[in-house]
Design an enzyme around this catalytic site. Structure first.
Site, PDB file in Angstrom:
ATOM      1  N   LYS A   1       0.959  -1.004   0.030  1.00  0.00           N
ATOM      2  CA  LYS A   1       0.086   0.029   0.016  1.00  0.00           C
ATOM      3  C   LYS A   1       0.895   1.167   0.056  1.00  0.00           C
ATOM      4  O   LYS A   1       0.370   2.305  -0.571  1.00  0.00           O
ATOM      5  CB  LYS A   1      -0.950  -0.074   1.071  1.00  0.00           C
ATOM      6  CG  LYS A   1      -1.837  -1.302   1.411  1.00  0.00           C
ATOM      7  CD  LYS A   1      -2.878  -1.468   0.144  1.00  0.00           C
ATOM      8  CE  LYS A   1      -3.911  -2.447   0.713  1.00  0.00           C
ATOM      9  NZ  LYS A   1      -3.476  -3.731   0.723  1.00  0.00           N
TER      10      LYS A   1
HETATM   11  C1  LIG Z   1      -4.315  -4.963   0.245  1.00  0.00           C
HETATM   12  C2  LIG Z   1      -3.253  -6.050   0.248  1.00  0.00           C
HETATM   13  C3  LIG Z   1      -3.476  -7.333  -0.659  1.00  0.00           C
HETATM   14  C4  LIG Z   1      -4.642  -7.036  -1.678  1.00  0.00           C
HETATM   15  O1  LIG Z   1      -4.514  -5.879  -2.650  1.00  0.00           O
HETATM   16  P1  LIG Z   1      -5.714  -5.521  -3.408  1.00  0.00           P
HETATM   17  O2  LIG Z   1      -5.165  -4.302  -4.280  1.00  0.00           O
HETATM   18  O3  LIG Z   1      -6.799  -5.182  -2.621  1.00  0.00           O
HETATM   19  O4  LIG Z   1      -6.241  -6.711  -4.188  1.00  0.00           O
HETATM   20  C5  LIG Z   1      -2.802  -8.278  -0.592  1.00  0.00           C
HETATM   21  N1  LIG Z   1      -1.721  -8.428   0.343  1.00  0.00           N
HETATM   22  C6  LIG Z   1      -1.465  -7.560   1.171  1.00  0.00           C
HETATM   23  C7  LIG Z   1      -0.369  -7.711   2.201  1.00  0.00           C
HETATM   24  C8  LIG Z   1      -2.196  -6.403   1.095  1.00  0.00           C
HETATM   25  O5  LIG Z   1      -1.896  -5.104   1.871  1.00  0.00           O
END
Ligand SMILES: *Cc1c(COP(=O)(O)O)cnc(C)c1O
Length: 494
Positions: free
Chosen positions: A112
């Site tokens: 993120k």
């Molecule tokens: C948010 C997240 C995901 C999923 O990603 P999306 O873009 O919502 O599909 C997978 N792994 C981790 C560690 C995340 O923080």
């Protein structure tokens, strides 16, 4: 470039990037999508000669054409600096033909950070451009990682407040402490008695509650979103797929033009959608492998064309993917439905009324390059063990889900061409389960002791951002009921 809502049939409703990023979500409930996909030429020598930051500026300039080059440059340079522990920003670690893009070297140790370290700069620049007078209030629902990355990105940013809601029982101890210990004059954090979907739905309701919005506007506030419903979250994620591809060309693993597959551990469908957008722009990406845990609503959707959320919600050891209502799927439906906003609006209406929808034949034909699969908690731990034993490589639970589903895909199809795998979190963020996976009995130790044990066992250093996590004071202890969310927001903004 213009942005249109996935649900709007009004062809005049075109927004600039700045307008779309400040608004977050369209008034009709739809999500903003680019009006077209600008194309890039993989054979242009620029890509081979450029750093992560330069590639980011190039890609983003195609979408943020209302930002001046100087404005965009400043956003990129402030976002991708020494907050990231790797000068490559997103380094690639290869095991045979599997190439893990390590997206977790930023300040909160999850992917993120790739988008949330730049979004605050986009928002500040955009708000100035569109003449927003009100103070911006970022409402965020999180399954654990978005919350912390958004708090970190927006903490003490002038003219912006941020309020985060996370499911009290649905995050890891490290994730919880990262959020409850957040500093900053402009931040608020609440646990909710419910799951991630409850948090996300609660936030969406506030966005669409015109009475609430009006009363806040009178007080000088306007809502925006740091969730991946905001187009400003999605676009920066295109960059690392492009960067990773050319890293492999530089290493000699690929020649320019060679096709690669893409594997992504998926929750809200934002990360994998960014890779799909890169393909639409001209990157030689072939098949997409969408990996889920036992909340495998997306696996079933890809297999059958039916999206059905009437099923139990499971808490797993890959909690950032414990999601049934995958918000960015709407953007994907728009793309595979040949940009029919009517179609998207009708499917979303079906989902709201009947908890399911079914794709048309055309849509199914257009998603033939997508493959789904899922891993159980036990398979996830076994995969962590196998990667560690065979290669000494430590992955977190989400990345393990992706690798397991990828191996299943290869076994099923024989398609073993090179693949990029999104490695979405540091193993330290889910240290307890990772230790369980590599066969270390540490389950009784507290969440912070476990960090040290994982470090000793693997020889990896505890990442700096969580080094002193255990000692940090809790500043945001509160948990509230789901139906108190908007009352809490009103109170905060009195
Ligand atoms: C948010 C997240 C995901 C999923 O990603 P999306 O873009 O919502 O599909 C997978 N792994 C981790 C560690 C995340 O923080």
């Amino acid at each position: 470039m213009f942005y249109i809502s996935t649900r709007s049939t009004d062809t005049h409703a075109k927004l600039t990037f700045s307008e779309a990023v400040v608004k977050g979500i369209a008034t009709d409930g739809g999500l903003y999508v680019p009006a077209f996909f600008p194309s890039i030429d993989p054979y242009d020598s620029f890509w081979m000669e450029s750093s992560y930051q330069e590639i980011a500026k190039k890609i983003l300039s195609l979408y943020l054409d209302d930002f001046s080059p100087a404005e965009l440059s400043s956003c990129v340079d402030q976002a991708y600096d020494d907050k990231f522990e790797s000068t490559d920003i997103a380094p690639v670690n290869s095991i045979g033909s599997s190439h893990f893009i390590e997206l977790y070297h930023g300040p909160t140790l999850a992917f993120k950070d790739m988008a949330l370290s730049i979004l605050p700069h986009f928002l500040k620049t955009a708000a100035k451009k569109v003449g927003t007078k009100e103070e911006i209030v970022i409402l965020t629902a999180t399954s654990g990682d978005t919350g912390k990355a958004a708090l970190e990105g927006f903490s003490d940013v002038d003219g912006i407040k941020i309020i985060v809601f996370y499911p009290t029982d649905g995050v890891s101890e490290v994730q919880r402490k990262q959020m409850t210990s957040q500093n900053g004059e402009n931040v608020a954090v609440y646990g909710i008695e419910g799951n991630f979907d409850d948090a996300q739905t609660g936030v969406k309701h506030m966005f669409l509650d015109s009475e609430l919005k009006r009363s806040l506007k009178d007080k000088g506030y306007v809502f925006s979103s740091a969730n991946s419903i905001n187009i400003g979250r999605l676009l920066p994620q295109i960059v690392y797929y492009v960067h990773a591809y050319f890293s492999l060309v530089k290493k000699g693993d690929l020649s320019i033009g060679d096709k690669v597959n893409i594997t992504v551990p998926t929750g809200n469908f934002g990360n994998i959608l960014a890779a799909y957008y890169a393909k639409k722009m001209g990157m030689p990406f072939d098949q997409f492998i969408c990996a889920s845990n036992v909340n495998h609503v997306l696996t079933d959707f890809i297999e059958t064309g039916v999206y059905d959320i009437d099923r139990p919600f499971n808490i797993t050891n890959s909690p950032s993917m414990d999601i049934l209502i995958s918000s960015n799927l709407e953007r994907f439906l728009y793309a595979i439905g040949d940009s029919s906003a009517e179609m998207v609006a009708s499917l979303m209406d079906d989902l709201k009324r009947t908890h399911r929808f079914e794709c048309t034949d055309v849509m199914r034909e257009n998603m033939k390059d997508f493959h789904g699969g899922y891993a159980t908690d036990a398979e996830t731990l076994n995969t962590i063990a196998a990667l560690y034993k065979a290669h000494g490589y430590v992955v977190d639970t989400h990345t393990a889900v992706a690798y397991k589903v990828y191996q299943d895909y290869v076994a099923r199809t024989g398609d073993d061409k090179h693949t990029l795998i999104a490695s979405t979190a540091s193993p330290f963020k889910f240290a307890g389960d990772v230790l369980k996976g590599i066969g270390c009995e540490a389950s009784d130790s507290d969440a912070y002791a476990v960090l040290g044990i994982l470090s000793e066992e693997t020889g990896l250093e505890i990442p700096k951002p969580i080094h002193d996590l255990g000692e940090r004071p809790i500043l945001h202890p509160e948990t509230i009921a789901v139906d108190q969310m908007s009352a809490v927001v009103k109170k905060l903004l009195k």
